[in-house]
Design a protein around this motif. Structure first.
Motif, short mmCIF file in Angstrom:
data_model
loop_
_atom_site.label_atom_id
_atom_site.label_comp_id
_atom_site.label_asym_id
_atom_site.label_seq_id
_atom_site.Cartn_x
_atom_site.Cartn_y
_atom_site.Cartn_z
N SER A 205 0.85 -1.19 0.00
CA SER A 205 0.00 0.00 0.00
C SER A 205 0.88 1.24 0.00
N ARG A 206 0.34 2.33 -0.53
CA ARG A 206 1.05 3.60 -0.57
C ARG A 206 0.08 4.73 -0.24
N ALA A 207 0.63 5.91 0.02
CA ALA A 207 -0.21 7.09 0.23
C ALA A 207 -0.74 7.57 -1.11
N PRO A 208 -1.98 8.09 -1.13
CA PRO A 208 -2.54 8.56 -2.41
C PRO A 208 -1.88 9.83 -2.93
N GLN A 209 -1.32 10.66 -2.02
CA GLN A 209 -0.70 11.91 -2.45
C GLN A 209 0.75 11.70 -2.84
N SER A 210 1.23 12.59 -3.68
CA SER A 210 2.64 12.58 -4.06
C SER A 210 3.43 13.36 -3.03
N LEU A 211 4.39 12.72 -2.37
CA LEU A 211 5.16 13.33 -1.30
C LEU A 211 6.65 13.36 -1.65
N ARG A 212 7.38 14.19 -0.93
CA ARG A 212 8.82 14.29 -1.14
C ARG A 212 9.55 14.12 0.18
N LEU A 213 10.77 13.63 0.09
CA LEU A 213 11.59 13.47 1.29
C LEU A 213 12.27 14.78 1.63
N ASP A 214 12.40 15.03 2.91
CA ASP A 214 13.09 16.23 3.40
C ASP A 214 14.43 15.79 3.98
N LEU A 215 15.37 15.48 3.10
CA LEU A 215 16.67 14.98 3.54
C LEU A 215 17.49 16.06 4.23
N VAL A 216 17.38 17.30 3.76
CA VAL A 216 18.12 18.39 4.39
C VAL A 216 17.61 18.61 5.81
N GLY A 217 16.30 18.61 5.97
CA GLY A 217 15.72 18.76 7.30
C GLY A 217 16.15 17.65 8.23
N MET A 218 16.18 16.43 7.73
CA MET A 218 16.61 15.30 8.56
C MET A 218 18.07 15.47 8.97
N ALA A 219 18.92 15.92 8.04
CA ALA A 219 20.34 16.11 8.34
C ALA A 219 20.54 17.20 9.39
N LEU A 220 19.82 18.31 9.26
CA LEU A 220 19.96 19.40 10.24
C LEU A 220 19.47 18.97 11.62
N ALA A 221 18.33 18.29 11.67
CA ALA A 221 17.80 17.83 12.95
C ALA A 221 18.77 16.85 13.60
N GLY A 222 19.28 15.91 12.81
CA GLY A 222 20.22 14.93 13.34
C GLY A 222 21.49 15.56 13.84
N LEU A 223 22.03 16.53 13.09
CA LEU A 223 23.26 17.21 13.50
C LEU A 223 23.05 17.98 14.79
N GLY A 224 21.95 18.73 14.88
CA GLY A 224 21.68 19.52 16.07
C GLY A 224 21.55 18.66 17.31
N LEU A 225 20.86 17.54 17.17
CA LEU A 225 20.69 16.64 18.32
C LEU A 225 22.00 15.95 18.70
N LEU A 226 22.78 15.56 17.69
CA LEU A 226 24.05 14.91 17.95
C LEU A 226 25.02 15.86 18.65
N MET A 227 24.99 17.14 18.26
CA MET A 227 25.87 18.13 18.90
C MET A 227 25.52 18.31 20.38
N LEU A 228 24.28 18.02 20.74
CA LEU A 228 23.90 18.09 22.15
C LEU A 228 24.21 16.79 22.88
N LEU A 229 23.85 15.67 22.28
CA LEU A 229 23.91 14.39 22.99
C LEU A 229 25.32 13.79 23.04
N TYR A 230 26.13 14.00 22.00
CA TYR A 230 27.46 13.39 22.01
C TYR A 230 28.33 13.94 23.14
N PRO A 231 28.48 15.25 23.28
CA PRO A 231 29.31 15.73 24.40
C PRO A 231 28.68 15.46 25.76
N LEU A 232 27.34 15.39 25.83
CA LEU A 232 26.69 15.10 27.09
C LEU A 232 27.01 13.68 27.55
N THR A 233 27.07 12.76 26.59
CA THR A 233 27.37 11.37 26.92
C THR A 233 28.87 11.13 27.06
N GLN A 234 29.66 11.73 26.16
CA GLN A 234 31.09 11.45 26.11
C GLN A 234 31.92 12.40 26.97
#
Length: 509
Positions: A205-234
Protein backbone atom coordinates in the motif's frame (compact mmCIF):
# COMPACT_ATOMS: atom_id res chain seq x y z
CA UNK A 1 3.96 5.93 14.75
CA UNK A 2 4.91 8.22 11.96
CA UNK A 3 2.63 7.72 8.98
CA UNK A 4 2.57 11.22 7.63
CA UNK A 5 -0.72 11.30 5.77
CA UNK A 6 -4.12 9.76 6.43
CA UNK A 7 -4.18 6.09 5.53
CA UNK A 8 -6.97 5.02 3.22
CA UNK A 9 -9.37 2.50 4.66
CA UNK A 10 -9.07 -1.09 3.55
CA UNK A 11 -11.66 -2.61 1.27
CA UNK A 12 -13.86 -4.52 3.76
CA UNK A 13 -14.92 -7.13 1.23
CA UNK A 14 -11.48 -8.04 -0.05
CA UNK A 15 -9.86 -7.76 3.37
CA UNK A 16 -12.48 -9.85 5.13
CA UNK A 17 -12.42 -12.48 2.44
CA UNK A 18 -8.69 -13.03 2.58
CA UNK A 19 -7.75 -15.27 5.51
CA UNK A 20 -4.09 -14.67 4.74
CA UNK A 21 -4.41 -11.27 6.38
CA UNK A 22 -4.16 -12.97 9.77
CA UNK A 23 -0.78 -14.37 8.80
CA UNK A 24 0.23 -10.86 7.73
CA UNK A 25 -0.95 -9.61 11.13
CA UNK A 26 1.18 -12.20 12.91
CA UNK A 27 4.21 -11.14 10.85
CA UNK A 28 3.97 -7.40 11.51
CA UNK A 29 3.08 -7.88 15.18
CA UNK A 30 6.07 -10.19 15.62
CA UNK A 31 8.31 -7.55 14.07
CA UNK A 32 6.98 -4.90 16.44
CA UNK A 33 7.35 -7.29 19.37
CA UNK A 34 10.96 -7.94 18.32
CA UNK A 35 11.73 -4.22 18.40
CA UNK A 36 10.03 -3.67 21.76
CA UNK A 37 11.74 -6.62 23.42
CA UNK A 38 15.09 -5.57 21.97
CA UNK A 39 14.98 -2.32 23.95
CA UNK A 40 14.12 -3.89 27.30
CA UNK A 41 16.26 -7.00 26.79
CA UNK A 42 19.42 -4.93 26.30
CA UNK A 43 18.91 -2.89 29.48
CA UNK A 44 19.09 -5.97 31.69
CA UNK A 45 22.23 -7.22 29.91
CA UNK A 46 24.13 -3.91 30.06
CA UNK A 47 26.36 -4.86 33.04
CA UNK A 48 27.27 -8.17 31.38
CA UNK A 49 28.17 -6.38 28.14
CA UNK A 50 30.25 -3.85 30.07
CA UNK A 51 32.14 -6.60 31.88
CA UNK A 52 32.88 -8.92 28.96
CA UNK A 53 33.77 -6.24 26.40
CA UNK A 54 35.64 -4.04 28.87
CA UNK A 55 33.43 -1.18 27.76
CA UNK A 56 33.55 2.22 29.42
CA UNK A 57 30.41 3.59 30.99
CA UNK A 58 30.02 6.13 28.18
CA UNK A 59 30.17 3.30 25.64
CA UNK A 60 27.42 1.52 27.58
CA UNK A 61 25.34 4.68 27.44
CA UNK A 62 25.81 4.72 23.67
CA UNK A 63 24.73 1.07 23.36
CA UNK A 64 21.30 2.13 24.58
CA UNK A 65 21.31 5.83 23.67
CA UNK A 66 22.67 5.34 20.15
CA UNK A 67 19.78 3.02 19.33
CA UNK A 68 17.24 5.48 20.77
CA UNK A 69 18.73 8.45 18.91
CA UNK A 70 18.89 6.68 15.53
CA UNK A 71 15.38 5.34 16.05
CA UNK A 72 13.99 8.77 16.94
CA UNK A 73 15.67 10.66 14.11
CA UNK A 74 14.55 8.09 11.53
CA UNK A 75 10.93 7.63 12.64
CA UNK A 76 9.21 10.35 10.64
CA UNK A 77 11.39 9.74 7.59
CA UNK A 78 10.72 6.00 7.87
CA UNK A 79 6.98 6.63 7.82
CA UNK A 80 7.33 8.98 4.86
CA UNK A 81 9.39 6.40 2.93
CA UNK A 82 6.61 3.88 3.43
CA UNK A 83 4.03 6.36 2.17
CA UNK A 84 6.08 7.06 -0.98
CA UNK A 85 7.68 3.74 -1.92
CA UNK A 86 5.26 1.27 -0.40
CA UNK A 87 4.79 0.19 3.19
CA UNK A 88 5.39 -3.47 2.49
CA UNK A 89 8.64 -2.73 0.65
CA UNK A 90 10.02 -0.48 3.39
CA UNK A 91 8.85 -2.90 6.07
CA UNK A 92 10.75 -5.75 4.42
CA UNK A 93 13.85 -3.59 3.99
CA UNK A 94 13.57 -2.60 7.65
CA UNK A 95 13.16 -6.13 9.00
CA UNK A 96 16.02 -7.39 6.81
CA UNK A 97 18.26 -4.58 8.04
CA UNK A 98 17.20 -5.09 11.65
CA UNK A 99 17.99 -8.80 11.42
CA UNK A 100 21.40 -8.14 9.86
CA UNK A 101 22.18 -5.46 12.47
CA UNK A 102 21.18 -7.90 15.23
CA UNK A 103 23.66 -10.45 13.88
CA UNK A 104 26.39 -7.81 13.77
CA UNK A 105 25.58 -6.79 17.36
CA UNK A 106 25.76 -10.41 18.46
CA UNK A 107 29.20 -10.90 16.90
CA UNK A 108 30.64 -7.50 17.92
CA UNK A 109 34.13 -7.93 19.35
CA UNK A 110 34.67 -4.51 20.90
CA UNK A 111 32.54 -1.67 22.29
CA UNK A 112 32.95 0.62 19.26
CA UNK A 113 31.62 -2.02 16.88
CA UNK A 114 28.70 -2.77 19.20
CA UNK A 115 27.77 0.92 19.42
CA UNK A 116 27.95 1.28 15.62
CA UNK A 117 25.79 -1.78 15.02
CA UNK A 118 23.29 -0.66 17.66
CA UNK A 119 22.95 2.66 15.82
CA UNK A 120 22.36 0.68 12.62
CA UNK A 121 19.77 -1.41 14.46
CA UNK A 122 17.93 1.73 15.58
CA UNK A 123 17.98 3.17 12.06
CA UNK A 124 16.54 0.00 10.53
CA UNK A 125 13.92 -0.23 13.29
CA UNK A 126 12.86 3.27 12.21
CA UNK A 127 12.14 1.84 8.76
CA UNK A 128 10.31 -1.22 10.06
CA UNK A 129 8.19 -0.05 12.98
CA UNK A 130 6.29 2.90 11.41
CA UNK A 131 4.83 0.56 8.79
CA UNK A 132 3.34 -1.94 11.25
CA UNK A 133 0.05 -0.29 12.16
CA UNK A 134 -0.25 1.38 8.77
CA UNK A 135 -0.19 -2.12 7.22
CA UNK A 136 -2.76 -3.31 9.76
CA UNK A 137 -4.99 -0.35 8.91
CA UNK A 138 -5.05 -1.04 5.18
CA UNK A 139 -5.34 -4.82 5.64
CA UNK A 140 -8.34 -5.02 7.97
CA UNK A 141 -11.83 -3.52 7.57
CA UNK A 142 -12.99 -0.98 10.13
CA UNK A 143 -15.24 -3.38 12.06
CA UNK A 144 -12.28 -5.72 12.73
CA UNK A 145 -9.72 -3.14 13.75
CA UNK A 146 -10.89 -2.88 17.37
CA UNK A 147 -10.14 -6.56 17.87
CA UNK A 148 -6.83 -6.26 16.03
CA UNK A 149 -5.65 -3.25 18.03
CA UNK A 150 -6.70 -5.09 21.19
CA UNK A 151 -4.40 -7.92 20.18
CA UNK A 152 -1.68 -5.39 19.49
CA UNK A 153 -2.09 -3.88 22.96
CA UNK A 154 -1.87 -7.33 24.53
CA UNK A 155 1.33 -7.96 22.61
CA UNK A 156 2.78 -4.70 23.95
CA UNK A 157 1.96 -5.78 27.49
CA UNK A 158 3.54 -9.18 26.88
CA UNK A 159 6.67 -7.49 25.54
CA UNK A 160 6.94 -5.22 28.57
CA UNK A 161 6.86 -8.23 30.90
CA UNK A 162 8.86 -10.73 28.85
CA UNK A 163 11.69 -8.45 27.63
CA UNK A 164 13.58 -8.04 30.93
CA UNK A 165 12.91 -11.64 31.93
CA UNK A 166 14.05 -13.02 28.58
CA UNK A 167 17.18 -10.86 28.70
CA UNK A 168 17.91 -12.09 32.21
CA UNK A 169 17.48 -15.75 31.26
CA UNK A 170 19.57 -15.56 28.09
CA UNK A 171 22.37 -13.75 29.94
CA UNK A 172 22.21 -16.07 32.95
CA UNK A 173 22.19 -19.28 30.91
CA UNK A 174 25.32 -18.29 28.95
CA UNK A 175 24.23 -20.43 25.99
CA UNK A 176 27.19 -22.06 24.17
CA UNK A 177 29.49 -19.82 26.20
CA UNK A 178 28.24 -16.77 24.28
CA UNK A 179 27.54 -14.72 27.43
CA UNK A 180 25.22 -11.79 26.49
CA UNK A 181 25.30 -12.33 22.72
CA UNK A 182 22.12 -14.46 22.46
CA UNK A 183 20.03 -11.40 23.37
CA UNK A 184 20.80 -10.17 19.84
CA UNK A 185 21.19 -13.47 18.02
CA UNK A 186 17.70 -14.58 19.04
CA UNK A 187 16.41 -12.04 16.51
CA UNK A 188 17.93 -13.95 13.57
CA UNK A 189 15.42 -16.83 13.17
CA UNK A 190 12.53 -14.51 14.00
CA UNK A 191 13.68 -11.90 11.50
CA UNK A 192 14.31 -14.40 8.70
CA UNK A 193 10.88 -15.99 9.19
CA UNK A 194 9.28 -12.54 9.23
CA UNK A 195 11.06 -11.56 6.04
CA UNK A 196 9.95 -14.69 4.16
CA UNK A 197 6.35 -14.66 5.40
CA UNK A 198 6.06 -10.89 4.99
CA UNK A 199 7.13 -11.11 1.38
CA UNK A 200 4.37 -13.61 0.73
CA UNK A 201 1.46 -12.42 2.85
CA UNK A 202 1.74 -8.66 3.49
CA UNK A 203 -0.22 -6.51 1.03
CA UNK A 204 1.46 -3.48 -0.53
CA UNK A 205 0.00 0.00 0.00
CA UNK A 206 1.05 3.60 -0.57
CA UNK A 207 -0.21 7.09 0.23
CA UNK A 208 -2.54 8.56 -2.41
CA UNK A 209 -0.70 11.91 -2.45
CA UNK A 210 2.64 12.58 -4.06
CA UNK A 211 5.16 13.33 -1.30
CA UNK A 212 8.82 14.29 -1.14
CA UNK A 213 11.59 13.47 1.29
CA UNK A 214 13.09 16.23 3.40
CA UNK A 215 16.67 14.98 3.54
CA UNK A 216 18.12 18.39 4.39
CA UNK A 217 15.72 18.76 7.30
CA UNK A 218 16.61 15.30 8.56
CA UNK A 219 20.34 16.11 8.34
CA UNK A 220 19.96 19.40 10.24
CA UNK A 221 17.80 17.83 12.95
CA UNK A 222 20.22 14.93 13.34
CA UNK A 223 23.26 17.21 13.50
CA UNK A 224 21.68 19.52 16.07
CA UNK A 225 20.69 16.64 18.32
CA UNK A 226 24.05 14.91 17.95
CA UNK A 227 25.87 18.13 18.90
CA UNK A 228 23.90 18.09 22.15
CA UNK A 229 23.91 14.39 22.99
CA UNK A 230 27.46 13.39 22.01
CA UNK A 231 29.31 15.73 24.40
CA UNK A 232 26.69 15.10 27.09
CA UNK A 233 27.37 11.37 26.92
CA UNK A 234 31.09 11.45 26.11
CA UNK A 235 32.10 14.58 28.03
CA UNK A 236 32.45 12.92 31.42
CA UNK A 237 34.91 10.32 30.13
CA UNK A 238 36.89 13.03 28.32
CA UNK A 239 37.09 15.27 31.39
CA UNK A 240 34.41 17.71 30.17
CA UNK A 241 36.58 19.44 27.54
CA UNK A 242 35.86 22.89 26.12
CA UNK A 243 34.77 21.52 22.74
CA UNK A 244 31.90 19.69 24.45
CA UNK A 245 30.47 22.88 25.93
CA UNK A 246 30.93 24.71 22.61
CA UNK A 247 29.12 21.90 20.80
CA UNK A 248 26.21 21.92 23.25
CA UNK A 249 26.00 25.73 23.07
CA UNK A 250 25.86 25.63 19.25
CA UNK A 251 23.26 22.88 19.16
CA UNK A 252 20.29 25.28 19.61
CA UNK A 253 21.63 27.39 16.72
CA UNK A 254 21.61 24.37 14.39
CA UNK A 255 18.12 23.44 15.57
CA UNK A 256 17.00 27.03 14.95
CA UNK A 257 18.40 26.73 11.42
CA UNK A 258 16.39 23.52 11.08
CA UNK A 259 13.20 25.38 12.05
CA UNK A 260 14.01 28.13 9.54
CA UNK A 261 14.58 25.59 6.78
CA UNK A 262 11.33 23.79 7.61
CA UNK A 263 9.42 27.03 7.12
CA UNK A 264 11.05 27.51 3.73
CA UNK A 265 10.34 23.89 2.84
CA UNK A 266 6.69 24.31 3.77
CA UNK A 267 6.30 27.31 1.45
CA UNK A 268 8.26 25.65 -1.34
CA UNK A 269 6.58 22.25 -1.73
CA UNK A 270 4.50 21.53 1.38
CA UNK A 271 6.59 18.48 2.38
CA UNK A 272 8.52 19.46 5.53
CA UNK A 273 9.90 16.89 7.90
CA UNK A 274 7.99 18.59 10.73
CA UNK A 275 4.67 20.41 10.36
CA UNK A 276 5.53 23.57 12.30
CA UNK A 277 1.96 24.87 12.29
CA UNK A 278 1.17 22.13 14.81
CA UNK A 279 3.04 24.11 17.47
CA UNK A 280 0.43 26.86 17.21
CA UNK A 281 -1.93 24.43 18.95
CA UNK A 282 -1.30 25.10 22.65
CA UNK A 283 -2.13 21.60 23.84
CA UNK A 284 0.11 20.02 21.21
CA UNK A 285 3.09 22.25 22.04
CA UNK A 286 2.67 21.40 25.73
CA UNK A 287 2.24 17.74 24.80
CA UNK A 288 5.60 17.76 23.06
CA UNK A 289 7.11 19.02 26.30
CA UNK A 290 5.29 16.31 28.24
CA UNK A 291 6.54 13.56 25.96
CA UNK A 292 10.09 14.91 26.00
CA UNK A 293 10.10 15.06 29.80
CA UNK A 294 8.54 11.62 30.09
CA UNK A 295 11.20 10.22 27.77
CA UNK A 296 13.98 11.81 29.85
CA UNK A 297 12.53 10.29 33.04
CA UNK A 298 12.32 6.82 31.49
CA UNK A 299 15.79 7.08 29.95
CA UNK A 300 17.38 7.95 33.28
CA UNK A 301 15.45 5.55 35.49
CA UNK A 302 15.67 2.29 33.57
CA UNK A 303 19.41 2.46 32.97
CA UNK A 304 20.44 3.55 36.47
CA UNK A 305 18.05 1.01 37.98
CA UNK A 306 19.82 -1.82 36.13
CA UNK A 307 23.28 -0.52 37.07
CA UNK A 308 22.24 -0.14 40.71
CA UNK A 309 20.92 -3.69 41.02
CA UNK A 310 23.66 -5.52 39.14
CA UNK A 311 26.82 -3.47 39.59
CA UNK A 312 25.94 -1.88 42.93
CA UNK A 313 24.12 -4.68 44.74
CA UNK A 314 25.86 -7.47 42.83
CA UNK A 315 22.62 -9.16 41.78
CA UNK A 316 22.54 -11.62 38.89
CA UNK A 317 20.69 -10.64 35.69
CA UNK A 318 17.94 -13.13 36.54
CA UNK A 319 17.40 -11.67 40.01
CA UNK A 320 17.34 -8.16 38.59
CA UNK A 321 15.00 -9.17 35.76
CA UNK A 322 12.45 -10.87 37.99
CA UNK A 323 12.51 -7.90 40.38
CA UNK A 324 10.95 -5.78 37.62
CA UNK A 325 7.95 -8.07 37.03
CA UNK A 326 5.67 -6.25 39.54
CA UNK A 327 6.43 -3.00 37.75
CA UNK A 328 5.43 -4.38 34.34
CA UNK A 329 2.24 -5.96 35.66
CA UNK A 330 1.25 -2.71 37.40
CA UNK A 331 1.81 -0.73 34.17
CA UNK A 332 -0.43 -3.07 32.15
CA UNK A 333 -3.20 -3.18 34.77
CA UNK A 334 -3.29 0.57 35.36
CA UNK A 335 -3.17 1.33 31.62
CA UNK A 336 -6.30 -0.74 30.99
CA UNK A 337 -8.14 0.85 33.92
CA UNK A 338 -7.06 4.33 32.86
CA UNK A 339 -8.43 4.12 29.33
CA UNK A 340 -11.58 2.14 30.09
CA UNK A 341 -12.79 3.75 33.31
CA UNK A 342 -10.88 6.75 34.59
CA UNK A 343 -10.01 9.05 31.66
CA UNK A 344 -13.56 9.17 30.21
CA UNK A 345 -14.76 10.44 33.60
CA UNK A 346 -11.88 12.53 34.95
CA UNK A 347 -9.92 13.48 31.82
CA UNK A 348 -6.57 15.23 32.27
CA UNK A 349 -6.61 14.77 36.05
CA UNK A 350 -5.85 11.08 35.56
CA UNK A 351 -2.61 11.87 33.73
CA UNK A 352 -1.58 14.41 36.37
CA UNK A 353 -2.35 11.90 39.10
CA UNK A 354 -0.28 9.31 37.23
CA UNK A 355 2.78 11.58 37.12
CA UNK A 356 2.43 12.38 40.81
CA UNK A 357 1.93 8.71 41.72
CA UNK A 358 5.12 7.87 39.82
CA UNK A 359 6.92 10.59 41.76
CA UNK A 360 5.61 9.16 45.05
CA UNK A 361 6.85 5.72 44.00
CA UNK A 362 10.29 7.14 43.24
CA UNK A 363 10.37 8.82 46.67
CA UNK A 364 9.41 5.54 48.36
CA UNK A 365 12.17 3.81 46.41
CA UNK A 366 14.62 6.51 47.47
CA UNK A 367 13.67 6.11 51.12
CA UNK A 368 13.95 2.32 51.03
CA UNK A 369 17.31 2.38 49.22
CA UNK A 370 18.69 4.73 51.88
CA UNK A 371 17.21 2.71 54.74
CA UNK A 372 18.22 -0.80 53.71
CA UNK A 373 21.40 -0.03 51.74
CA UNK A 374 23.17 -3.10 50.36
CA UNK A 375 20.87 -5.37 52.37
CA UNK A 376 17.74 -4.50 50.39
CA UNK A 377 15.77 -7.47 49.00
CA UNK A 378 13.67 -7.72 45.83
CA UNK A 379 10.44 -8.01 47.85
CA UNK A 380 11.25 -4.70 49.53
CA UNK A 381 11.46 -3.08 46.09
CA UNK A 382 8.01 -4.40 45.13
CA UNK A 383 6.05 -1.54 46.77
CA UNK A 384 7.84 1.38 45.08
CA UNK A 385 7.91 -0.49 41.76
CA UNK A 386 4.17 -1.23 41.88
CA UNK A 387 3.44 2.42 42.74
CA UNK A 388 5.69 3.69 39.94
CA UNK A 389 4.25 1.18 37.50
CA UNK A 390 0.67 2.12 38.38
CA UNK A 391 1.50 5.78 37.86
CA UNK A 392 3.12 5.10 34.51
CA UNK A 393 0.11 3.04 33.40
CA UNK A 394 -2.23 5.94 34.19
CA UNK A 395 -0.16 8.18 31.93
CA UNK A 396 1.05 6.03 29.10
CA UNK A 397 -2.19 4.80 27.52
CA UNK A 398 -4.30 7.99 27.34
CA UNK A 399 -1.50 10.52 26.85
CA UNK A 400 -1.41 10.57 23.06
CA UNK A 401 -5.16 10.98 22.68
CA UNK A 402 -5.08 13.95 25.07
CA UNK A 403 -2.15 15.60 23.30
CA UNK A 404 -3.76 15.19 19.86
CA UNK A 405 -7.21 16.24 21.01
CA UNK A 406 -7.08 19.77 19.55
CA UNK A 407 -4.93 18.94 16.52
CA UNK A 408 -6.73 19.40 13.17
CA UNK A 409 -7.76 16.08 11.66
CA UNK A 410 -5.71 16.55 8.51
CA UNK A 411 -2.51 16.74 10.59
CA UNK A 412 -3.22 13.83 12.95
CA UNK A 413 -0.75 11.50 11.21
CA UNK A 414 2.24 13.84 11.26
CA UNK A 415 1.33 15.03 14.78
CA UNK A 416 1.28 11.52 16.22
CA UNK A 417 4.55 10.71 14.48
CA UNK A 418 6.15 13.83 15.93
CA UNK A 419 4.86 13.04 19.42
CA UNK A 420 6.41 9.59 19.38
CA UNK A 421 9.64 10.93 17.91
CA UNK A 422 9.81 13.48 20.72
CA UNK A 423 9.36 10.79 23.35
CA UNK A 424 12.16 8.72 21.82
CA UNK A 425 14.40 11.80 21.68
CA UNK A 426 13.66 12.39 25.35
CA UNK A 427 14.72 8.82 26.04
CA UNK A 428 18.03 9.42 24.24
CA UNK A 429 18.52 12.68 26.16
CA UNK A 430 17.78 10.90 29.46
CA UNK A 431 20.37 8.24 28.67
CA UNK A 432 22.88 11.01 28.01
CA UNK A 433 21.99 12.73 31.29
CA UNK A 434 22.88 9.55 33.19
CA UNK A 435 26.45 10.90 33.04
CA UNK A 436 25.40 13.81 35.22
CA UNK A 437 22.60 12.26 37.29
CA UNK A 438 24.40 9.02 38.18
CA UNK A 439 28.04 8.72 37.15
CA UNK A 440 29.07 12.09 38.61
CA UNK A 441 28.39 10.63 42.06
CA UNK A 442 30.37 7.49 41.23
CA UNK A 443 33.30 9.53 39.91
CA UNK A 444 33.56 11.65 43.06
CA UNK A 445 33.11 8.78 45.52
CA UNK A 446 35.83 7.79 47.95
CA UNK A 447 36.08 4.05 47.34
CA UNK A 448 38.84 3.81 49.97
CA UNK A 449 36.27 4.51 52.68
CA UNK A 450 33.01 3.47 50.98
CA UNK A 451 31.88 0.14 49.56
CA UNK A 452 30.79 -0.24 45.94
CA UNK A 453 27.23 -0.93 47.05
CA UNK A 454 27.16 2.24 49.15
CA UNK A 455 28.50 4.36 46.29
CA UNK A 456 26.05 2.95 43.75
CA UNK A 457 23.18 3.36 46.21
CA UNK A 458 24.11 7.03 46.64
CA UNK A 459 24.31 7.44 42.85
CA UNK A 460 20.95 5.72 42.39
CA UNK A 461 19.18 7.88 44.96
CA UNK A 462 20.76 10.99 43.44
CA UNK A 463 19.38 9.97 40.03
CA UNK A 464 15.96 9.34 41.58
CA UNK A 465 15.79 13.01 42.57
CA UNK A 466 16.21 13.83 38.87
CA UNK A 467 13.35 11.44 38.10
CA UNK A 468 11.14 13.10 40.75
CA UNK A 469 11.96 16.56 39.36
CA UNK A 470 11.12 15.46 35.85
CA UNK A 471 7.79 14.00 36.94
CA UNK A 472 6.82 17.17 38.79
CA UNK A 473 7.69 19.23 35.69
CA UNK A 474 5.63 16.85 33.60
CA UNK A 475 2.65 17.22 35.95
CA UNK A 476 2.83 21.01 35.54
CA UNK A 477 3.01 20.76 31.73
CA UNK A 478 -0.07 18.54 31.73
CA UNK A 479 -2.11 21.54 32.89
CA UNK A 480 -1.91 22.88 29.33
CA UNK A 481 -3.75 19.85 27.91
CA UNK A 482 -7.53 19.97 27.43
CA UNK A 483 -9.48 18.93 30.57
CA UNK A 484 -10.97 16.13 28.51
CA UNK A 485 -10.04 14.78 25.08
CA UNK A 486 -12.31 15.92 22.27
CA UNK A 487 -14.58 13.08 21.09
CA UNK A 488 -13.61 11.74 17.68
CA UNK A 489 -16.04 11.48 14.81
CA UNK A 490 -16.46 8.18 12.98
CA UNK A 491 -14.48 9.57 10.05
CA UNK A 492 -11.59 10.56 12.32
CA UNK A 493 -11.64 7.23 14.08
CA UNK A 494 -11.26 5.52 10.73
CA UNK A 495 -8.52 7.87 9.61
CA UNK A 496 -5.89 7.92 12.34
CA UNK A 497 -6.17 5.16 14.92
CA UNK A 498 -3.07 3.44 13.66
CA UNK A 499 -0.89 6.44 14.32
CA UNK A 500 -2.29 7.03 17.79
CA UNK A 501 -2.17 3.40 18.85
CA UNK A 502 1.44 3.10 17.75
CA UNK A 503 2.40 6.23 19.64
CA UNK A 504 0.82 4.85 22.78
CA UNK A 505 2.61 1.57 22.42
CA UNK A 506 6.17 2.55 23.06
CA UNK A 507 6.82 4.68 26.09
CA UNK A 508 7.51 1.79 28.46
CA UNK A 509 11.05 0.46 28.41
Amino acid sequence: MSATVPIPAADPVSAAGDRRRWIALAVVMTASFMDLVDVTIVNIAVPSIQHHLGASFSAIQWVTGGYALAFAIGLITGGRLGDIYGRKRIFLIGIAGFTLASALCGFAGDPAVLVATRILQGATAALMVPQVLAIIHVTFPAHERGKVFGLFGAMIGLGAVSGPLLGALLTEWNLFGLEWRPIFLINLPVGIAGLLLGHRYVVESRAPQSLRLDLVGMALAGLGLLMLLYPLTQGRESGWPLWGFVSMACSPLVLALFVRYERIKTRRDGSPLVELSLFQVRSFAAGVGVQLTFGVVCGIFFLVWTLYMQLGLGWSPLRAGTTGIPFSIAVSAAAGLSVAKLVPRFGRKVLQAGALVMAVGALIYLAEANRYGAGIHPWQMALPLVVMGAGMGLVVAPLTDSVLSDVPREHSGSASGLINTTQQLGNALGLGLVSVAFFTVVDHADFAHSSVSAVFTDAFTHALWWVVGGLLAMSALLLALPPKARPHTDEEADQAPADQAQTQALPVG
